[in-house]
Design an enzyme around this catalytic site. Structure first.
Site, PDB file in Angstrom:
ATOM      1  N   ARG A 182     -18.122  71.278 -23.616  1.00  8.19           N
ATOM      2  CA  ARG A 182     -17.489  72.006 -24.721  1.00  8.19           C
ATOM      3  C   ARG A 182     -17.828  73.492 -24.755  1.00  8.19           C
ATOM      4  O   ARG A 182     -17.462  74.173 -25.695  1.00  8.19           O
ATOM      5  CB  ARG A 182     -17.806  71.310 -26.047  1.00  8.19           C
ATOM      6  N   GLU A 221     -23.764  54.736 -26.370  1.00 12.99           N
ATOM      7  CA  GLU A 221     -23.262  53.450 -25.882  1.00 12.99           C
ATOM      8  C   GLU A 221     -23.952  53.024 -24.597  1.00 12.99           C
ATOM      9  O   GLU A 221     -23.886  51.877 -24.190  1.00 12.99           O
ATOM     10  CB  GLU A 221     -21.754  53.525 -25.662  1.00 12.99           C
ATOM     11  N   ASN A 278     -23.979  57.563 -33.531  1.00 16.87           N
ATOM     12  CA  ASN A 278     -23.937  56.170 -33.966  1.00 16.87           C
ATOM     13  C   ASN A 278     -25.068  55.352 -33.365  1.00 16.87           C
ATOM     14  O   ASN A 278     -25.782  55.804 -32.473  1.00 16.87           O
ATOM     15  CB  ASN A 278     -22.593  55.553 -33.551  1.00 16.87           C
ATOM     16  N   ASP A 327     -19.545  52.532 -35.070  1.00 17.70           N
ATOM     17  CA  ASP A 327     -19.549  53.721 -34.200  1.00 17.70           C
ATOM     18  C   ASP A 327     -19.222  54.981 -35.011  1.00 17.70           C
ATOM     19  O   ASP A 327     -18.537  55.875 -34.533  1.00 17.70           O
ATOM     20  CB  ASP A 327     -18.555  53.555 -33.031  1.00 17.70           C
ATOM     21  N   LYS A 364     -16.820  60.892 -38.647  1.00 21.27           N
ATOM     22  CA  LYS A 364     -15.887  59.838 -38.243  1.00 21.27           C
ATOM     23  C   LYS A 364     -15.522  58.891 -39.377  1.00 21.27           C
ATOM     24  O   LYS A 364     -14.421  58.347 -39.403  1.00 21.27           O
ATOM     25  CB  LYS A 364     -16.520  59.006 -37.116  1.00 21.27           C
ATOM     26  N   TRP A 413     -14.818  65.125 -32.489  1.00 17.91           N
ATOM     27  CA  TRP A 413     -15.490  66.398 -32.193  1.00 17.91           C
ATOM     28  C   TRP A 413     -14.530  67.580 -32.264  1.00 17.91           C
ATOM     29  O   TRP A 413     -14.981  68.716 -32.375  1.00 17.91           O
ATOM     30  CB  TRP A 413     -16.131  66.350 -30.795  1.00 17.91           C
ATOM     31  N   CYS A 464     -13.226  54.471 -17.890  1.00 15.78           N
ATOM     32  CA  CYS A 464     -12.553  55.600 -17.246  1.00 15.78           C
ATOM     33  C   CYS A 464     -11.098  55.288 -16.902  1.00 15.78           C
ATOM     34  O   CYS A 464     -10.251  56.176 -16.925  1.00 15.78           O
ATOM     35  CB  CYS A 464     -13.285  56.017 -15.968  1.00 15.78           C
TER      36      CYS A 464
HETATM   37 CA    CA Z   1     -20.126  56.558 -29.980  1.00 13.68          CA
END
Ligand code: CA
Length: 704
Positions: free
Chosen positions: A151, A215, A291, A336, A363, A424, A633
């Site tokens: 970013r 995760e 999360n 999450d 979120k 984000w 992916c």
């Molecule tokens: Ca997450």
């Protein structure tokens, strides 16, 4: 006869271009050296950007207050119709670009997906230098969601700082583009490697950086490094570690009382993967915490508890890393729901009293206004569609969970989903109007516990796989089919009043996937979306006033800056699925008339597939392995995510499948070798599963 992988790659690349993965344009070559720019940015300069540098963009959110509001007025409601492209530069993209540029003294600094830094003349688009930190490509597999990403950089005291996807923090001389120091921020044991996607924060003589990958069984932390030397000054862990060992600080000893079971074995989560900001008035660093992992609290912390400091905003002392206060948005996170979204600092009158506030739209769908002296909750108003909670109890400061929506008992679609009502992609805040402009999405996620956990009551962690702790594969598909209709994903740009909780206006985006937001003194709000349009709206009414087709997918936030007498708007544009991967930095000004060629389109027709030889049982195993190792992916049910759509593999790619999957033939593109995870037989079952999915989707599409 054996052939070398170089030979194989040379033969394979054209075939891949014709049907599979796509190659981005190569990183631009070094070119002329402009007059060196020292980039002497310090805390004061960032803090006083509006008085001293109105044409600059000095930090991730422009200034420390993260308003993403540029006071420039040359491009305004009356003139925006004349806005056009003035220059563009190619950027390698392995994933949608997220970079938020920084502009100091006429130089624009931005990154590509591999954290390569470009220092470019912000007026002409000519390259001053490029710096490649040589991010290890195999880290792409440890991405949360589709590939490597970055970013942007920090610019501070004559240096440019880039954090890499392989979890290093690198300081570069701003004038020359030469490396000064390079530190490994992942000097803590973990089951799989840490990654970094966020931009570093410079303040108070230090560079602050967190990491990504809750995760992937990580224990989250923020580290402060000395800006001059790269030495580690302190580290704040966001969740407690193994309680049989000494706690790193007293805050974690208290936090451990809100956990149960053996959470530390899977890290616990709480990564600081995005939002970090600094308050010059109160000399405080604020951190947005991610999360929990695994997602279901029943698995993560079986005896219950709030699981501090997951999903919290934490205020830290910049010199010591000790905590001043915290506010937990989602106690006992079960969805999450990160609180890693950008944080806006402002001074405003709340209920008749002047307050220093921090605002965040995390979120979980509530927009929070906190007093940043002590973390006191002042407002919590819903800004997105939700069914997980009914409201926030202002007495306790806690969300009231919806008693009718308990997904562990009845698997179902939850709003917001795991991508959040806001992710984000940064919002903007126009202090004059008192409005936040939020990119929001009503994107549901189907939550269900894993089948084997329900059968045995025991969660078996998966090595080298994400431990989401939710149902996957064909079991999940069956549950979704049984649950009936999926709520339609939608994206919006909302003008939101943080004090009244009212949505003043909203615009429905063309896609559910949406970009970050810029607001300007010209009465405009800029935002891109997944359809490739960058749009400008009237700040007061939301009326669309201008748009530009970029042929890319825009999720990165636009910025505005001025060089000489000209105001510019810049945005990074990443790959769109129907085209070969083309990333670009696009820069606009009034009267600009540069044009953009439409990139070549991919052939999206699923080809006739090779023979399928697997039994039904083997396909189920291929399905399971695919969703554990490949789907993050390559997409759920092999439907192509942001990377290669495996249903489109040519016969040459099918033939090279073992070499790609087990020998790292396409490592340069970020495709690691999975030899340690899949035997030849298992890799073949994954290929068989892909063929089965391609056949189903090919039949559904009908004759070409
Ligand atoms: Ca997450």
């Amino acid at each position: 006869m054996s052939v070398s992988s170089d030979w194989f790659r040379a033969r394979l690349t054209p075939l891949i271009l014709a049907g599979c993965c796509g190659l981005g344009p190569s990183a631009e070559a070094q070119s002329r050296a402009l007059e060196p720019k020292a980039a002497l940015v310090d805390d004061k300069r960032i803090d006083r950007i509006d008085e001293r540098d109105p044409g600059a963009w000095l930090a991730y959110g422009r200034g420390y207050d993260e308003h993403r509001f540029s006071p420039l007025t040359q491009i305004n409601r009356e003139t925006v119709g004349d806005l056009g492209l003035v220059w563009s530069r190619p950027i390698e993209v392995r994933h949608r670009l997220q970079t938020s540029p920084i502009v100091v003294d006429g130089v624009i600094y931005y990154t590509d997906s591999w954290s390569v830094v470009f220092a470019v003349d912000a007026d002409t688009g000519e390259t001053i230098w490029t710096f490649d930190p040589e991010t290890r490509r195999q880290y792409a597999r440890w991405s949360c969601c589709g590939g490597p990403m970055n970013r942007g950089v920090a610019v501070y005291r004559g240096r440019v700082y880039t954090a890499t996807f392989d979890a290093r923090l690198v300081a570069v001389d701003a004038a020359t583009g030469k490396k000064v120091w390079d530190v490994d921020t992942a000097d803590y044991p973990s089951r799989v490697p840490y990654t970094i996607s966020g931009a570093p924060l410079p303040a108070s003589g230090k560079i602050y950086i967190g990491n990504s990958g809750s995760e992937w069984d990580h224990r989250g932390y923020l580290t402060a490094y000395d800006a001059d030397t790269g030495e580690k000054v302190w580290r704040f862990f966001t969740v407690p570690g193994d309680p049989s060992r000494p706690f790193e600080n007293p805050e974690l000893e208290q936090a451990a009382k809100t956990w149960s079971g053996e959470w530390w074995k899977l890290g616990g989560g709480g990564t600081v993967w995005n939002s970090i900001t600094y308050d010059t008035d109160l000399h405080t660093v604020y951190v947005g915490v991610g999360n929990g992992t695994p997602w279901p609290r029943r698995i993560r912390s079986p005896g219950g508890g709030d699981n501090l400091f997951l999903s919290s905003v934490v205020a830290l002392h910049p010199d010591t890393g000790r905590m001043k206060w915290y506010y937990q948005t989602t106690p006992g996170d079960n969805w999450d729901y990160t609180a890693t979204q950008d944080m806006v600092l402002a001074d405003m009158v709340v209920d008749g009293r002047e307050r220093k506030v921090l605002m965040q739209a995390p979120k979980n769908g509530f927009f929070y206004v906190l007093d940043r002296r002590d973390g006191k909750l002042l407002r919590a108003s819903p800004f997105g569609a939700m069914n997980w909670a009914t409201h926030v109890d202002m007495e306790t400061g806690r969300p009231v969970e919806n008693p009718d929506v308990v997904w562990e008992e009845r698997p179902q679609w939850i709003l917001p989903g795991n991508t959040g009502a806001h992710n984000w992609e940064p919002m903007a805040f126009d202090a004059g109007r008192g409005l936040a402009y939020i990119p929001t999405h009503d994107t549901p996620f189907f939550f269900a516990l894993p089948e084997d956990y329900l059968e045995t009551g025991v969660y078996t962690p998966r090595r080298n796989r994400m431990n989401l702790g939710v149902a996957t594969g064909s079991y999940r598909t069956r549950l979704i089919e049984a649950a009936g209709e999926r709520p339609e994903p939608k994206g919006f740009l909302k003008a939101f009043d943080p004090l009244t909780g009212e949505t003043v206006w909203k615009v429905r985006n063309r896609t559910a996937r949406i970009g970050g937001v810029l607001a300007t003194g010209g009465g405009l709000v800029f935002q891109g979306d997944g359809s490739g349009f960058l749009s400008a709206y009237d700040s007061d009414s939301g009326e669309p006033l201008w748009k530009f087709q970029s042929y890319g997918s825009i999720i990165a936030p636009p910025i505005a800056y001025q060089v000489g007498n000209t105001q510019y708007v810049a945005v990074a544009v990443g790959a769109r699925i129907e085209y070969f991967d083309v990333g670009r930095m696009l820069v606009f000004a009034l009267g600009g008339n540069a044009s953009l060629d439409e990139p070549p389109k991919r052939d999206r027709v699923i080809p006739r597939q090779p023979a399928m030889t697997a039994s039904e049982e083997q396909l189920r195993e291929g399905d399971r392995l695919y969703h554990q190792l490949c789907a993050s992916c390559h997409g759920y049910q092999a439907r192509g995510y942001r990377n290669a759509d495996l249903r489109l593999m040519s016969s040459a790619v099918h033939e090279a499948f073992q070499k790609i999957v087990r020998e790292g033939l396409l490592l340069d593109l970020g495709m690691d070798s999975f030899a340690g995870d899949l035997s030849m037989q298992e890799a073949e079952l994954v290929r068989q599963y892909i063929i089965s999915r391609a056949n189903i989707d090919r039949a559904a599409a009908g004759p070409p």
